[in-house]
Write a protein that holds these residues in place. Structure first.
Motif, PDB file in Angstrom:
ATOM      1  N   ILE A 100     -20.966  42.071  -6.049  1.00 34.20           N
ATOM      2  CA  ILE A 100     -20.184  41.899  -4.811  1.00 34.20           C
ATOM      3  C   ILE A 100     -20.698  42.932  -3.818  1.00 34.20           C
ATOM      4  O   ILE A 100     -20.674  44.130  -4.104  1.00 34.20           O
ATOM      5  CB  ILE A 100     -18.677  42.123  -5.055  1.00 34.20           C
ATOM      6  CG1 ILE A 100     -18.130  41.105  -6.061  1.00 34.20           C
ATOM      7  CG2 ILE A 100     -17.904  42.022  -3.741  1.00 34.20           C
ATOM      8  CD1 ILE A 100     -16.722  41.403  -6.547  1.00 34.20           C
ATOM      9  N   VAL A 101     -21.177  42.453  -2.688  1.00 36.92           N
ATOM     10  CA  VAL A 101     -21.662  43.374  -1.656  1.00 36.92           C
ATOM     11  C   VAL A 101     -20.536  43.548  -0.649  1.00 36.92           C
ATOM     12  O   VAL A 101     -20.040  42.571  -0.085  1.00 36.92           O
ATOM     13  CB  VAL A 101     -22.912  42.808  -0.946  1.00 36.92           C
ATOM     14  CG1 VAL A 101     -23.444  43.818   0.063  1.00 36.92           C
ATOM     15  CG2 VAL A 101     -23.985  42.455  -1.957  1.00 36.92           C
ATOM     16  N   GLN A 102     -20.101  44.774  -0.443  1.00 37.47           N
ATOM     17  CA  GLN A 102     -18.955  45.016   0.430  1.00 37.47           C
ATOM     18  C   GLN A 102     -19.400  45.587   1.774  1.00 37.47           C
ATOM     19  O   GLN A 102     -20.462  46.213   1.876  1.00 37.47           O
ATOM     20  CB  GLN A 102     -18.000  45.990  -0.238  1.00 37.47           C
ATOM     21  CG  GLN A 102     -17.529  45.505  -1.606  1.00 37.47           C
ATOM     22  CD  GLN A 102     -16.370  46.330  -2.112  1.00 37.47           C
ATOM     23  OE1 GLN A 102     -15.237  45.888  -2.105  1.00 37.47           O
ATOM     24  NE2 GLN A 102     -16.626  47.544  -2.518  1.00 37.47           N
ATOM     25  N   SER A 103     -18.545  45.388   2.749  1.00 32.77           N
ATOM     26  CA  SER A 103     -18.938  45.792   4.094  1.00 32.77           C
ATOM     27  C   SER A 103     -19.022  47.304   4.268  1.00 32.77           C
ATOM     28  O   SER A 103     -19.568  47.789   5.240  1.00 32.77           O
ATOM     29  CB  SER A 103     -17.976  45.194   5.115  1.00 32.77           C
ATOM     30  OG  SER A 103     -16.678  45.597   4.802  1.00 32.77           O
ATOM     31  N   ASP A 104     -18.441  48.079   3.316  1.00 32.08           N
ATOM     32  CA  ASP A 104     -18.551  49.538   3.441  1.00 32.08           C
ATOM     33  C   ASP A 104     -19.815  50.073   2.774  1.00 32.08           C
ATOM     34  O   ASP A 104     -19.903  51.256   2.478  1.00 32.08           O
ATOM     35  CB  ASP A 104     -17.309  50.221   2.862  1.00 32.08           C
ATOM     36  CG  ASP A 104     -17.219  50.046   1.358  1.00 32.08           C
ATOM     37  OD1 ASP A 104     -17.947  49.190   0.816  1.00 32.08           O
ATOM     38  OD2 ASP A 104     -16.437  50.753   0.714  1.00 32.08           O
ATOM     39  N   THR A 107     -20.960  49.502  -0.160  1.00 31.57           N
ATOM     40  CA  THR A 107     -20.952  49.668  -1.613  1.00 31.57           C
ATOM     41  C   THR A 107     -21.204  48.311  -2.257  1.00 31.57           C
ATOM     42  O   THR A 107     -20.926  47.270  -1.674  1.00 31.57           O
ATOM     43  CB  THR A 107     -19.617  50.225  -2.139  1.00 31.57           C
ATOM     44  OG1 THR A 107     -18.566  49.366  -1.694  1.00 31.57           O
ATOM     45  CG2 THR A 107     -19.372  51.627  -1.657  1.00 31.57           C
ATOM     46  N   PRO A 125     -22.122  40.654   3.856  1.00 34.38           N
ATOM     47  CA  PRO A 125     -21.569  40.944   5.190  1.00 34.38           C
ATOM     48  C   PRO A 125     -22.682  41.208   6.207  1.00 34.38           C
ATOM     49  O   PRO A 125     -23.687  41.856   5.890  1.00 34.38           O
ATOM     50  CB  PRO A 125     -20.729  42.214   4.954  1.00 34.38           C
ATOM     51  CG  PRO A 125     -20.431  42.213   3.498  1.00 34.38           C
ATOM     52  CD  PRO A 125     -21.595  41.562   2.835  1.00 34.38           C
TER      53      PRO A 125
END
Lengths: 565, 610
Positions: free
Chosen positions: A10-14, A16, A82
């Protein structure tokens, strides 16, 4: 939003990235991720990686493109990547290599194809003092001594410099690695991951190699990497270790594994000031000065010999004065060794620009699976505060509370119980408070090593522990770093330094070296329940769980009842 | 009801003919039976009565056409003697004339006007007819298995080139919403968001504030029926489900106003651990009797519902009963058009009135737009719109009925002729409702089926709980109800990651939520067993929480002499009423204060006011 539940990431917008460890695609995804993201946390089930400018520049320096990274994300991600992440990657990757540091006709030049970029940086107030002469709108020269400083300044304003100016050759020093160890005549060979790390650093002897940091877990053979790289270059070498014990372990390793003998190795410490083709010193002596306003006299060691290679052991502990000197010796080849790039002082970018980018990293879990480091089981045992101390604790000041709870005498019952359980094992009892350790040492009839113990005495005790004559050793915080006690497989921590995450990891590191037999190490942390001791332990515990160590929590009563722990 | 509106009742046909008709009308009826009727009214009535003696009545019935015979059978086999034309029309689509006749009118009496006089059948005839008139067929609610994906809407336009009126056919997508599972999830989400103290309501009307409605809409599974679009139609439509939920919760006393926000009552807290279908059943039954709102108020375009107009409105619970009784007779799992529901309410004798004073209600302007005028207060305008509001906003929101609907704009044309309606896009926001279907939850709540077998709850393993207190969402879309719950116990640290926050858990604990519940929640949602560190984290918290309990308020009394303080606190007369505290203080629980003071006075001490 598209959703691909079959993917592990899972690629997160922060910035990480979460990676499911139990997923069948975990290993492939992990290997790809490691090229451009830093492993931030690795508890069971989900590992968290982070992409930072540094991690992206590190990736770019090893030839990874933005398209490759985005392709990897698209391949492994459960959800759409994102948009801000895509832009961020493109921006950061494009920055690396825009500025190059080259050497032409004896001059060091900063050069770029982008005249606007050169214009921008030549107007920066931190860069201006470092410019020797602007040659045209695409390049300017700098003084050789400012080679490190300019890289430091430019990385801080977001433009890492690709340093391809090359190195000065040091004085030669010929030696080879032994095929059999001197100490026991057992065969000596590199492990595969060590070979990989060496080749990446050496880069066939080109200017792209020769500097950087190799990251390996405690017990994975970082010292051996240092020896092998020294052997590749065959230069006179300066080695900086954390303390005198570590210094001597380096010396012993060199003698044991190379054709060099102890006469070739100089010890530059508080006790001796030898300078030989291979010289080992400590950060302590490098930063020693009598008064605060005095200069660091021993830093001259960097220039006292024409070193061809400088090795920084435990580079995450490199003190600031050594950084400053390192900035001025950028023409020397530099090798950093560490188990973690995380610095409590946040100077990771100085490591990048002055020692070099991270060249090799291997997750400790991989090495654990391959059997190269021991599997560690962490157990926290909650001990009630002794009844007679409850009132004293209740009315004490905060700092005193920590001491009272840390020194809880009921912990000694657990130590005895654990020693019965581990009667065949080699046990380190580690603590913070000398008075407490003295009592334990007396009760157990085991020797105690503290800061006051003389070096010969320490060497002797360590030696006895290594050869099995001593099964229990009680040690204070002097043992936190770089004591190579390969056969210690049980550590009992009776008190710690408040919430120091690094200390907990280092102490655990003492027992991670591979073991004969089941290759498993036990780390017990004895905590006084519902006290300040427990509050701080929680912080240390969280850190270890984030590093992926299995963690169990047991109660005093259960342990005393001989419940399986 | 005014005495003038009392229905006529005739004991005998003779009485009815004499009182109900004038001589010319009686003469016209008489002519249907005999070629030469007598001249005097009484003679004519006697002649008619003579004709229907014995088999005469049967032969008259036999001479009637099918529609008339059906009308007669409907009265004969009903409890009433009056002919309910509205109901008959709804059931059969046509109705014979049985109203008042005039000698000057063109309408000539037929045989049915002999049996039903001014809308009423004389009692003696009803008794005799019952012997041979067959029972009417029962009403069948028309259903269908499926609904179309689109709705064909035909409107008229004017072609300026050809200068002719043209018919414009629009195909509008029909939204088919199975509400049962949505409601079962929404009910928990709404309870949790109320528990988080984020839903504001008006202290006077109990209606949610705009911000509260928006908040609820954001956490509903699949959102509200219509997406809120400030630039489009839907902003006029407003929220439906999101408006309804806070009222539904308050009506069942699961939530109540605290300051300006809703909070869960004890029942509400309990409901959090109740199976959702049971909560729905409670909510539904409570809603049927609630007076928290008259759903008709939500028909914004119909004004005059306050003040005098309000007094004319009928009791809402009775209106709801009529609709619910009709729903209870609907086949389960079959789609029914709202038109058929409208018809069935009347055909099944469940008709109701919305107001007894149509003149007070109006569109746009009280005089010109009054609904008192003939044709203005037809069934679809008042009862119909009420029914739509009840079904769409409340029954469907609670998951009792599935719905198929289109946007309300131009969905119904039954209000076009009303004065002042020209500028309205729709008469009510519920006009788009086209079909309903009783689902299994509805069947249980309506009493059609005895039990409800909740769909086996697929344990939603949607979280990974990590030993470092991180909680990672692993499934998408992540249920709103779970997200709301997590908000009360953890901090969101990134898109998919939460971190357990002990402070938040303790705040929730002090508000009445148990730590065990939090632990159970995580256990139920976790893909793995809880890590040891997390189990210990909760166990520590549970153990510590047991150490402290709130024992209520107390008054603190300072005694300047510590020895006297100790003496008083240990005196046999006082020691059960107070607690000795450090530093010369005595703490007196509020509940003991009066007794303590009295005893103290008896001992010769008074307490000075500081």
């Amino acid at each position: 939003m598209s959703y691909h539940p079959e993917n592990p990431m899972i690629v997160q917008s922060d910035k990480t990235i979460l990676l499911e460890v139990d997923h069948p695609g975990y290993e492939d995804a992990r290997d790809e991720l490691a090229r451009f993201a830093e492993l931030e946390k690795s508890p069971e089930h989900i590992h968290t990686y982070r992409i930072t400018p540094l991690s992206l520049w590190n990736a770019a320096s090893s030839g990874v493109t933005d398209d490759t990274i985005i392709e990897i994300f698209n391949k492994y991600s459960k959800y759409d990547v994102p948009q801000n992440i895509v832009e961020d990657i493109k921006d950061n990757i494009s920055r690396y290599g825009k500025l190059k540091l080259i050497k032409r006709d004896g001059d060091f030049l900063i050069t770029s194809d982008d005249q606007y970029l050169i214009t921008e940086i030549t107007h920066n107030k931190h860069v201006i003092p470092l410019i020797k002469q602007q040659l045209n709108h695409l390049e300017f020269t700098i003084a050789p001594l400012n080679r490190g400083h300019i890289k430091q300044v430019l990385i801080k304003i977001g433009f890492p410099v690709e340093d391809i100016a090359g190195y000065e050759d040091g004085d030669a020093m010929t030696f080879s690695l032994r095929d059999n160890l001197l100490s026991n005549n057992l065969p000596f060979a590199m492990r595969e991951y060590q070979h990989e790390a060496i080749e990446v650093f050496y880069a066939k002897g080109s200017a792209t190699g020769g500097n950087g940091v190799l990251v390996l877990p405690c017990g994975a053979g970082k010292t051996i990497l240092g020896l092998a790289i020294m052997e590749k270059y065959q230069y006179q070498t300066l080695i900086l270790a954390t303390n005198i014990t570590a210094l001597r372990q380096w010396r012993d390793e060199i003698v044991d594994k190379t054709s060099l003998c102890s006469e070739d190795i100089g010890e530059y410490s508080g006790e001796k000031k030898e300078i030989k083709p291979i010289t080992i010193t400590t950060y302590q002596i490098m930063t020693f000065r009598k008064k605060k306003e005095d200069d660091f006299l021993h830093l001259e060691l960097f220039n006292k010999q024409n070193w061809g290679l400088i090795i920084y052991d435990e580079v995450h502990l490199l003190p600031a004065p050594v950084f400053r000197t390192t900035a001025e010796i950028q023409s020397k080849r530099r090798l950093g060794l560490t188990a973690t790039l995380v610095r409590e002082d946040g100077l990771e970018d100085d490591v990048f620009s002055l020692i070099g980018p991270k060249k090799y990293d291997v997750p400790w879990k991989v090495l654990e699976k391959q059997g190269w480091i021991a599997e560690a089981l962490c157990t926290e045992i909650r001990v009630p505060l002794a009844e007679e101390l409850r009132m004293e604790y209740a009315v004490a000041e905060l700092r005193e509370k920590f001491r009272i709870s840390s020194e809880n005498p009921l912990k000694n019952n657990i130590i005895r119980k654990l020693l019965i359980k581990h009667d065949d094992d080699n046990v380190l009892v580690i603590g913070q408070y000398i008075s407490q350790l003295k009592i334990i040492s007396t009760e157990l009839n085991a020797p105690l090593i503290t800061g006051k113990t003389s070096n010969p005495e320490r060497e002797k005790l360590y030696g006895e522990f290594k050869c099995g004559n001593l099964k229990i050793l009680v040690v204070s915080k002097v043992a936190n770093f770089a004591i190579n006690l390969p056969d210690a497989n049980v550590a009992i921590q009776v008190s710690g330094t408040f919430g120091s995450r690094q200390e907990e990891a280092q102490r655990l590191g003492r027992i991670l070296r591979p073991k004969r037999g089941e290759n498993r190490a036990h780390f017990y942390s004895l905590i006084t329940r519902d006290t300040r001791d427990q509050d701080f332990a929680v912080k240390r515990q969280l850190f270890l769980t984030e590093q992926g160590y299995q963690y169990e929590i047991h109660d005093y009563e259960d342990v005393l009842k001989e419940k399986e722990i | 009801m005014s005495r003038y509106n009392l229905p006529d009742y005739y004991e005998t046909v003779e009485e009815a003919l004499m009182e109900g008709y004038t001589a010319p009308i009686v003469k016209n009826i008489c002519k249907l039976l005999t070629a030469k009727p007598p001249n005097r009214k009484s003679d004519m009535v006697a002649s008619i009565c003579n004709s229907i003696k014995g088999d005469g009545l049967r032969s008259i019935w036999m001479r009637m056409d099918n529609l008339d015979q059906t009308a007669v059978s409907e009265i004969v086999h009903s409890y009433e003697n009056q002919f309910d034309t509205s109901r008959f029309m709804a059931k059969y689509g046509n109705v014979p004339y049985t109203g008042s006749l005039s000698e000057y009118g063109e309408r000539k009496p037929t045989l049915i006007n002999l049996l039903i006089i001014n809308g009423t059948m004389p009692e003696d005839l009803k008794v005799r007819l019952k012997d041979f008139v067959p029972k009417p067929r029962s009403h069948t609610i028309e259903t269908q298995n499926d609904v179309s994906d689109t709705h064909i809407q035909i409107s008229n336009d004017y072609d300026y080139k050809s200068k002719e009126r043209i018919e414009v056919v629009n195909e509008i997508p029909m939204i088919n919403m199975e509400t049962q599972n949505l409601a079962l999830q929404d009910v928990l989400s709404v309870l949790r968001i109320i528990d988080s103290g984020k839903i504001g309501v008006s202290d006077k009307t109990k209606k949610p504030t705009e911000a509260g409605v928006q908040k609820i809409a954001s956490i509903l599974e699949h959102g509200d029926y219509y997406e809120s679009d400030k630039n489009g139609d839907s902003s006029e439509i407003g929220h439906i489900k999101a408006f309804a939920w806070p009222l539904i919760m308050q009506s069942a006393k699961l939530a109540e106003l605290s300051g300006s926000k809703l909070k869960l009552t004890k029942q509400g807290q309990k409901a959090l651990n109740t199976p959702p279908h049971e909560i729905i059943s409670i909510l539904w039954n409570k809603w049927l009797g609630t007076t928290i709102i008259d759903e008709f108020n939500r028909i914004d375009a119909i004004k005059g519902q306050k003040g005098k107009g309000k007094r004319g409105l009928s009791a809402v619970s009775e209106r709801r009963r009529c609709i619910v009784d009709t729903l209870a007779l609907c086949p389960v799992g079959k789609w029914i058009t709202v038109e058929n529901i409208f018809k069935s309410i009347r055909a099944l004798d469940n008709n109701f009135v919305v107001t007894r004073d149509e003149w007070s209600l109006y569109i746009c302007e009280p005089r010109y737009g009054s609904l008192g005028y003939d044709g203005s207060h037809k069934w679809e305008i008042l009862q119909g719109r009420y029914t739509l509001a009840f079904l769409f906003e409340y029954a469907a929101t609670m998951g009792i009925i599935d719905v198929a609907y289109i946007p309300p704009s131009m969905a119904r044309d039954d209000y076009y002729s009303l004065w002042g309606a020209d500028s309205l896009e729709f008469l009510s926001r519920y006009d788009g409702l086209q079909y309903i279907r009783i689902n299994s939850l509805g069947a249980w709540c309506l009493g059609i089926s005895e039990s409800y077998k909740a769909a086996p709850i697929e344990k939603q393993r949607i979280l990974k709980i990590l030993p470092n207190r991180d909680i990672t969402e692993t499934k998408t879309p992540f249920p709103h109800s779970e997200a709301i719950f997590l908000e009360t116990i953890a901090d969101k640290t990134s898109d998919k990651v939460w971190k357990l926050n002990p402070d938040k858990i303790l705040i929730a604990y002090e508000k009445g939520r148990s730590v065990e519940e939090v632990k159970e929640f995580l256990l139920a949602k976790s893909e793995h067993d809880l890590p040891d560190t997390i189990v210990s984290f909760f166990n520590d918290m549970i153990r510590r929480n047991r150490l402290l309990s709130d024992e209520g308020n107390a008054r603190l009394i300072k005694v300047s002499d510590p020895v006297v303080a100790l003496t008083l606190a240990n005196d046999s007369r006082l020691k059960d009423l107070c607690i000795s505290a450090e530093g010369g203080y005595i703490a007196v629980p509020s509940s003991n204060e009066n007794a303590f003071r009295k005893k103290l006075r008896e001992m010769g001490y008074g307490i000075s006011v500081s």
